[in-house]
Design a protein around this motif. Structure first.
Motif, PDB file in Angstrom:
ATOM      1  N   ALA A 149      -4.665   4.102 -12.840  1.00 31.87           N
ATOM      2  CA  ALA A 149      -4.006   5.306 -12.319  1.00 31.87           C
ATOM      3  C   ALA A 149      -5.041   6.361 -11.933  1.00 31.87           C
ATOM      4  O   ALA A 149      -4.918   7.015 -10.883  1.00 31.87           O
ATOM      5  N   ALA A 150      -6.078   6.530 -12.759  1.00 27.70           N
ATOM      6  CA  ALA A 150      -7.116   7.511 -12.442  1.00 27.70           C
ATOM      7  C   ALA A 150      -7.881   7.109 -11.181  1.00 27.70           C
ATOM      8  O   ALA A 150      -8.201   7.958 -10.331  1.00 27.70           O
ATOM      9  N   PHE A 151      -8.164   5.810 -11.029  1.00 27.43           N
ATOM     10  CA  PHE A 151      -8.873   5.341  -9.835  1.00 27.43           C
ATOM     11  C   PHE A 151      -8.032   5.559  -8.577  1.00 27.43           C
ATOM     12  O   PHE A 151      -8.522   6.082  -7.564  1.00 27.43           O
ATOM     13  N   LEU A 152      -6.766   5.152  -8.629  1.00 25.86           N
ATOM     14  CA  LEU A 152      -5.903   5.311  -7.457  1.00 25.86           C
ATOM     15  C   LEU A 152      -5.682   6.783  -7.127  1.00 25.86           C
ATOM     16  O   LEU A 152      -5.581   7.150  -5.948  1.00 25.86           O
ATOM     17  N   LEU A 153      -5.624   7.615  -8.149  1.00 28.99           N
ATOM     18  CA  LEU A 153      -5.466   9.045  -7.897  1.00 28.99           C
ATOM     19  C   LEU A 153      -6.689   9.600  -7.173  1.00 28.99           C
ATOM     20  O   LEU A 153      -6.569  10.413  -6.247  1.00 28.99           O
ATOM     21  N   GLY A 154      -7.883   9.153  -7.590  1.00 24.27           N
ATOM     22  CA  GLY A 154      -9.089   9.582  -6.887  1.00 24.27           C
ATOM     23  C   GLY A 154      -9.116   9.110  -5.444  1.00 24.27           C
ATOM     24  O   GLY A 154      -9.493   9.860  -4.530  1.00 24.27           O
ATOM     25  N   GLU A 155      -8.702   7.859  -5.206  1.00 23.98           N
ATOM     26  CA  GLU A 155      -8.627   7.350  -3.839  1.00 23.98           C
ATOM     27  C   GLU A 155      -7.603   8.135  -3.015  1.00 23.98           C
ATOM     28  O   GLU A 155      -7.819   8.416  -1.832  1.00 23.98           O
ATOM     29  N   PHE A 156      -6.506   8.482  -3.649  1.00 19.58           N
ATOM     30  CA  PHE A 156      -5.464   9.249  -2.960  1.00 19.58           C
ATOM     31  C   PHE A 156      -5.991  10.613  -2.529  1.00 19.58           C
ATOM     32  O   PHE A 156      -5.786  11.041  -1.384  1.00 19.58           O
ATOM     33  N   THR A 159       0.819  -1.213   0.000  1.00 21.34           N
ATOM     34  CA  THR A 159       0.000   0.000   0.000  1.00 21.34           C
ATOM     35  C   THR A 159       0.851   1.261   0.000  1.00 21.34           C
ATOM     36  O   THR A 159       0.571   2.213  -0.739  1.00 21.34           O
ATOM     37  N   TYR A 160       1.885   1.273   0.827  1.00 22.80           N
ATOM     38  CA  TYR A 160       2.674   2.496   0.912  1.00 22.80           C
ATOM     39  C   TYR A 160       3.475   2.736  -0.364  1.00 22.80           C
ATOM     40  O   TYR A 160       3.643   3.874  -0.795  1.00 22.80           O
ATOM     41  N   ALA A 161       3.957   1.667  -0.990  1.00 25.78           N
ATOM     42  CA  ALA A 161       4.665   1.831  -2.263  1.00 25.78           C
ATOM     43  C   ALA A 161       3.723   2.380  -3.330  1.00 25.78           C
ATOM     44  O   ALA A 161       4.105   3.248  -4.135  1.00 25.78           O
ATOM     45  N   VAL A 162       2.482   1.908  -3.329  1.00 28.53           N
ATOM     46  CA  VAL A 162       1.491   2.442  -4.270  1.00 28.53           C
ATOM     47  C   VAL A 162       1.202   3.909  -3.961  1.00 28.53           C
ATOM     48  O   VAL A 162       1.065   4.740  -4.867  1.00 28.53           O
ATOM     49  N   LEU A 163       1.128   4.236  -2.669  1.00 23.00           N
ATOM     50  CA  LEU A 163       0.880   5.620  -2.273  1.00 23.00           C
ATOM     51  C   LEU A 163       1.977   6.546  -2.783  1.00 23.00           C
ATOM     52  O   LEU A 163       1.709   7.630  -3.317  1.00 23.00           O
ATOM     53  N   LYS A 164       3.236   6.125  -2.633  1.00 20.59           N
ATOM     54  CA  LYS A 164       4.345   6.948  -3.106  1.00 20.59           C
ATOM     55  C   LYS A 164       4.320   7.080  -4.627  1.00 20.59           C
ATOM     56  O   LYS A 164       4.631   8.145  -5.174  1.00 20.59           O
ATOM     57  N   ALA A 165       3.949   6.011  -5.318  1.00 19.63           N
ATOM     58  CA  ALA A 165       3.868   6.078  -6.776  1.00 19.63           C
ATOM     59  C   ALA A 165       2.761   7.033  -7.216  1.00 19.63           C
ATOM     60  O   ALA A 165       2.939   7.832  -8.148  1.00 19.63           O
ATOM     61  N   VAL A 166       1.616   6.968  -6.547  1.00 20.14           N
ATOM     62  CA  VAL A 166       0.514   7.873  -6.888  1.00 20.14           C
ATOM     63  C   VAL A 166       0.895   9.315  -6.566  1.00 20.14           C
ATOM     64  O   VAL A 166       0.489  10.254  -7.263  1.00 20.14           O
ATOM     65  N   GLU A 167       1.682   9.501  -5.527  1.00 19.51           N
ATOM     66  CA  GLU A 167       2.160  10.855  -5.224  1.00 19.51           C
ATOM     67  C   GLU A 167       3.006  11.396  -6.370  1.00 19.51           C
ATOM     68  O   GLU A 167       2.901  12.575  -6.737  1.00 19.51           O
ATOM     69  N   ILE A 218       1.191  14.073   2.515  1.00 23.13           N
ATOM     70  CA  ILE A 218       1.900  13.048   3.285  1.00 23.13           C
ATOM     71  C   ILE A 218       1.924  13.421   4.767  1.00 23.13           C
ATOM     72  O   ILE A 218       1.705  12.574   5.649  1.00 23.13           O
ATOM     73  N   VAL A 219       2.174  14.684   5.066  1.00 19.36           N
ATOM     74  CA  VAL A 219       2.168  15.137   6.462  1.00 19.36           C
ATOM     75  C   VAL A 219       0.772  14.975   7.061  1.00 19.36           C
ATOM     76  O   VAL A 219       0.609  14.584   8.226  1.00 19.36           O
ATOM     77  N   TRP A 220      -0.241  15.263   6.258  1.00 21.78           N
ATOM     78  CA  TRP A 220      -1.628  15.130   6.722  1.00 21.78           C
ATOM     79  C   TRP A 220      -1.942  13.675   7.076  1.00 21.78           C
ATOM     80  O   TRP A 220      -2.523  13.385   8.136  1.00 21.78           O
ATOM     81  N   LEU A 277       2.709  15.251 -11.554  1.00 22.09           N
ATOM     82  CA  LEU A 277       2.633  15.529 -12.986  1.00 22.09           C
ATOM     83  C   LEU A 277       1.366  16.289 -13.364  1.00 22.09           C
ATOM     84  O   LEU A 277       1.269  16.798 -14.484  1.00 22.09           O
ATOM     85  N   LEU A 278       0.419  16.358 -12.452  1.00 20.06           N
ATOM     86  CA  LEU A 278      -0.888  16.945 -12.733  1.00 20.06           C
ATOM     87  C   LEU A 278      -1.028  18.276 -11.999  1.00 20.06           C
ATOM     88  O   LEU A 278      -0.180  18.636 -11.178  1.00 20.06           O
ATOM     89  N   PRO A 279      -2.077  19.034 -12.274  1.00 17.45           N
ATOM     90  CA  PRO A 279      -2.264  20.314 -11.570  1.00 17.45           C
ATOM     91  C   PRO A 279      -2.348  20.130 -10.061  1.00 17.45           C
ATOM     92  O   PRO A 279      -2.739  19.066  -9.559  1.00 17.45           O
ATOM     93  N   ASP A 280      -1.991  21.187  -9.331  1.00 17.52           N
ATOM     94  CA  ASP A 280      -2.017  21.119  -7.870  1.00 17.52           C
ATOM     95  C   ASP A 280      -3.433  20.991  -7.329  1.00 17.52           C
ATOM     96  O   ASP A 280      -3.652  20.349  -6.299  1.00 17.52           O
TER      97      ASP A 280
END
Length: 521
Positions: A162-169, A117-125, A254-256, A130-133
Motif C-alpha cells: 500500500a505504501a509503495f502504490l501510494l508513492g507511485e500514485f 491498473t485502473y481498479a488499483v488506482l481507484k483503490a489507492v485513491e 483524477i482530473v489531472w 484516509l491520509l492527510p491531503d
C-alpha cells in the motif's frame, strides 16, 4: 517458550512506547518530575500546561492518573511498578489501535488484482482519502504504518505494498503548483519540473497512463454533458460540476490524469475554479477565468455575459439543494435556441382569409309577394344544405383572431437570497461584520432546546432520545448554513426530520435573536 513470547511482547511494547512517546526513557517518565518541580516553584500555568498536554494524553484514565501522581508525590515504593503497569496497558491500547488502522489502510486493496491498473488506482485513491491531503505528509504516514506493521508482525507485506502504490500514485498524479510571481523562483520551478519529467520518463511508473482506462462513472464526473454548444452554457456546466469539488485533492488528481492522458482542458478549468475560490475571487471573475480557459476565439458579448452571471446565481443557489441545476442549464440553452425561431414566427404575417357569403336559407316573403312553390322550396333547401358545411368551415377559420404566441413563464422561478445567520446577526448588531460565529454556535443549543419544547407536536416517550436527535438536527443545519445566504429552513430536509421526530420550528429567527440577545448581554 512462554517466557520467550512474553519477552518478545514486552520488547514490542517498549519499542511502540518509544516511538509514540519519545520522552520516555529507561522506563521512567520525566514529565511527572517536571510537573511537580514547576508546581513547587510556583509556576502553576506551566505545570497545568504539562499536565494537559503530556500527562493527560499519556494516562487517559483519570482515577489511575491521580493514583500515579499521589504515589510519586509521597515517594511510595509501589510507584515504579504501578507506572510500568500503566505504560504496559497504554502500549496494549496503542497496539490495538495500530492494528485497526493498518487493517483500514490495506482494506481498499484487498481482493484487487494488480493487473487491473485502473481498479488499483481507484483503490489507492480511497487509501489516499484516509491520509492527510498533503502528499509528503501522506507518504510519511504510510511509511510509518509500514514500519509499525513490520514491528508488530501484522500484515507487513500488504502495508508495504500500500505504501509503495501510494508513492507511485503521488508520483504520477502530482499536480503542478501555481506559478510563482518571482522570475527566479519561476525558473527554478520550471527546471525542477523538467527534471521530474525526465526522471519519470526513465522510471516506469506502476500507474502508467497507457495502462489506465477510466470508467464511465469517473468520465461522467469529469466531463460535462454532450449537446451543450453555447460558450456561456459550457462555462456554467463546468462551474456546476467542479464548484463543490474544488477542495477535493483526490478528485483533482483524477482530473489531472484524465487531462494528461487525453490532452483535454478539464484540469485547466478545474484549476481556474480552484484558484478563484481559494483566493476569494468574485464569482463573476471566476466565470471570466473559466471562459478564457475554454475559449478558442474571441466572442465576448455584453448580453452573453449578463446571461451567464444571472444564470450562475440560480445555479449556485441550486447547489445548496433548492433545485436541479443541470435542468437550469439545459432549459436556458433551449430557450436561447428557440428565441430566434419565435421571433420569425411573430414577424411572418398570416394570409387573410376571405369569408364568402352564402345565400340565406329562406327569405321572408314581403307583403304582396307570392310565396315560392313547394318544388322550388325543396330545390332551394337542397342547395342551402350543400353550402352550409362549407360556410361553417370557412367561418371557423375566419372568425378565429390572429394571436401572437404568448411567452411562457420560466418553469424555475428566480431564487432570492433570504439571508444567512451571519447576515441576521449583522442586522441585529448594527455592524457590517460578524465576529460571533464561534460563541454563537457554542451558546445556541439551549435556545434550540427551548424552541423545540415549545414546538412539540406529540407527547414524548419516557427515556427516549427524540429531543436530542431533533436538537442535533437543528444545530447541524445552523452550523452548515451559518454563512449561506440561500438557506431555506422551511423546505429543508432537516425540518422534515424533526417533524418526523414529533417537533416543528416554523422559523429560526426567534432562536437567532434570543441567542444573540444572550451573547450581547
Amino acid at each position: 517458550m512462554p517466557g520467550e513470547m512474553e519477552n518478545r511482547t514486552s520488547d514490542v511494547r517498549e519499542l511502540i512506547l518509544e516511538r509514540v512517546f519519545p520522552e520516555l526513557r529507561y522506563g521512567e517518565d520525566p514529565d511527572i518530575e517536571r510537573y511537580f518541580d514547576l508546581r513547587a516553584s510556583g509556576r502553576m500555568l506551566d505545570a497545568i500546561g504539562i499536565y494537559k498536554s503530556r500527562l493527560r494524553p499519556r494516562y487517559p484514565d483519570d482515577a489511575k492518573r491521580v493514583i500515579l501522581l499521589r504515589l510519586y508525590r509521597t515517594h511510595a515504593p509501589a510507584f515504579s511498578e504501578f507506572l510500568h503497569g500503566l505504560l504496559a496497558e497504554r502500549a496494549d491500547e496503542i497496539i490495538l489501535r495500530l492494528r485497526g488502522n493498518i487493517d483500514a489502510l490495506v482494506a481498499p486493496l484487498a481482493g484487487i488484482s494488480m493487473r487491473e491498473t485502473y481498479a488499483v488506482l481507484k483503490a489507492v485513491e480511497r487509501v489516499a482519502r484516509l491520509l492527510p491531503d498533503n502528499a509528503d505528509a501522506a507518504r510519511l504516514m504510510a511509511g510509518t504504518y509500514a514500519d509499525y506493521a513490520k514491528l508488530l508482525g501484522h500484515k507487513k507485506a500488504e502495508t508495504e505494498r500500500a505504501a509503495f502504490l501510494l508513492g507511485e500514485f503521488y508520483d504520477q498524479a502530482s499536480v503542478d503548483e501555481d506559478t510563482p510571481t518571482d522570475f527566479i523562483a519561476a525558473s527554478l520551478a520550471s527546471e525542477e519540473s523538467r527534471k521530474r519529467r525526465e526522471h519519470d520518463a526513465e522510471k516506469k511508473n506502476f500507474f502508467d497512463l497507457s495502462r489506465i482506462e477510466f470508467d464511465q462513472a469517473d468520465i461522467k464526473r469529469i466531463e460535462i454533458p454532450a449537446g451543450i454548444e453555447r460558450d456561456e452554457d459550457i462555462v456554467l456546466a463546468y462551474c456546476h460540476k467542479y464548484w463543490l469539488r474544488a477542495d477535493d485533492p483526490a478528485f483533482e488528481r483524477i482530473v489531472w490524469l484524465y487531462s494528461r492522458k487525453y490532452g483535454t482542458k478539464n484540469y485547466e478549468v478545474f484549476k481556474a475554479i480552484k484558484t478563484g475560490r481559494n483566493r476569494k475571487y468574485q464569482d463573476d471573475d471566476i466565470l471570466t477565468m473559466v471562459s478564457t480557459t475554454i475559449a478558442t476565439r474571441y466572442n465576448y458579448t455584453v448580453q452573453g455575459d449578463l446571461y451567464m452571471q444571472a444564470t450562475w446565481r440560480r445555479i449556485k443557489a441550486n447547489l445548496y439543494g433548492l433545485a436541479t441545476a443541470q435542468q437550469v442549464i439545459h432549459q436556458a440553452a433551449q430557450r436561447t435556441a428557440e428565441q430566434p425561431q419565435k421571433a420569425e414566427q411573430v414577424r411572418t404575417p398570416s394570409p387573410k382569409v376571405s369569408r364568402p357569403r352564402g345565400k340565406p336559407a329562406q327569405r321572408l316573403a314581403r307583403p304582396g309577394q307570392q310565396p315560392a312553390s313547394p318544388r322550388a322550396q325543396k330545390t332551394e333547401l337542397r342547395q342551402t344544405n350543400a353550402v352550409q358545411p362549407q360556410q361553417k368551415l370557412v367561418r371557423a377559420v375566419a372568425t378565429a383572431p390572429l394571436q401572437r404566441e404568448k411567452s411562457q413563464k420560466d418553469p424555475i422561478p428566480e431564487i432570492k437570497a433570504t439571508g444567512s445567520i451571519s447576515d441576521k446577526i449583522k442586522r441585529l448588531s448594527g455592524r457590517a461584520y460578524d465576529v460571533y460565529k464561534d460563541i454563537f454556535l457554542s451558546k445556541v443549543r439551549s435556545h434550540i432546546h427551548t424552541a423545540l419544547a415549545k414546538g412539540r407536536l406529540k407527547p414524548g416517550v419516557a427515556f427516549g432520545d427524540d429531543a436530542n436527535k431533533a436538537e442535533n438536527t437543528v444545530y447541524d443545519f445552523m452550523e452548515r448554513n451559518y454563512a449561506n445566504a440561500y438557506m431555506n429552513w422551511q423546505v429543508s430536509e432537516h425540518r422534515a426530520r424533526i417533524r418526523e421526530l414529533g417537533f416543528d420550528i416554523e422559523s429560526l429567527d426567534g432562536i437567532i435573536e434570543s441567542c444573540y440577545r444572550k451573547i450581547g448581554n
